[in-house]
Design a protein around this motif. Structure first.
Motif, PDB file in Angstrom:
ATOM      1  N   THR A 171       2.042  -1.586  -0.462  1.00 25.26           N
ATOM      2  CA  THR A 171       0.718  -1.218  -0.183  1.00 25.26           C
ATOM      3  C   THR A 171      -0.006  -0.596  -1.526  1.00 25.26           C
ATOM      4  O   THR A 171      -1.309  -1.134  -1.631  1.00 25.26           O
ATOM      5  N   ARG A 172       0.500  -0.150  -2.465  1.00 23.47           N
ATOM      6  CA  ARG A 172      -0.063   0.250  -3.485  1.00 23.47           C
ATOM      7  C   ARG A 172      -0.507  -0.785  -4.440  1.00 23.47           C
ATOM      8  O   ARG A 172      -1.716  -0.804  -4.907  1.00 23.47           O
ATOM      9  N   GLU A 208       5.321   1.863   0.422  1.00 23.81           N
ATOM     10  CA  GLU A 208       4.624   2.472  -0.330  1.00 23.81           C
ATOM     11  C   GLU A 208       4.125   1.671  -1.597  1.00 23.81           C
ATOM     12  O   GLU A 208       3.069   1.342  -1.879  1.00 23.81           O
ATOM     13  N   LEU A 250       5.214   6.179   4.709  1.00 30.61           N
ATOM     14  CA  LEU A 250       5.740   4.851   4.361  1.00 30.61           C
ATOM     15  C   LEU A 250       7.245   5.077   3.642  1.00 30.61           C
ATOM     16  O   LEU A 250       7.166   6.172   3.037  1.00 30.61           O
TER      17      LEU A 250
END
Length: 88
Positions: A17-18, A14, A9
């Motif tokens: 998403t995290r 990233e 990613l």
């Protein structure tokens, strides 16, 4: 059929998403134990330190053109569902 290679990613993907995973986890924790101070502290910390960067990354992702998004989805999924001409 072997699984597709892991496509990394980018920084915005990233970060979002995290954050999504963390917020889903914290939301579930708040439902199951609404008065847990540790969960509240983790949520406060996220809002104070990370939320602005995550929202900026989310905005950057939303600004991408549809064709770029479709190509990126195909990369991450490991296949291309687009017709040969490139538009759906």
């Amino acid at each position: 059929m072997p699984p597709p290679d892991k496509t990394p990613l980018d920084a915005d993907e990233e970060r979002v998403t995290r954050a999504q995973r963390l917020l889903i986890h914290l939301g579930a924790a708040l439902v199951s134990q609404p008065f847990d101070t540790h969960t509240h502290d983790r949520l406060r910390l996220f809002l104070a330190e990370d939320a602005d960067a995550v929202l900026a990354s989310l905005d950057a992702l939303r600004q991408r053109p549809e064709t770029e998004l479709r190509q990126r989805i195909a990369e991450l999924a490991g296949h291309n569902l687009l017709p040969a001409g490139g538009s759906a």
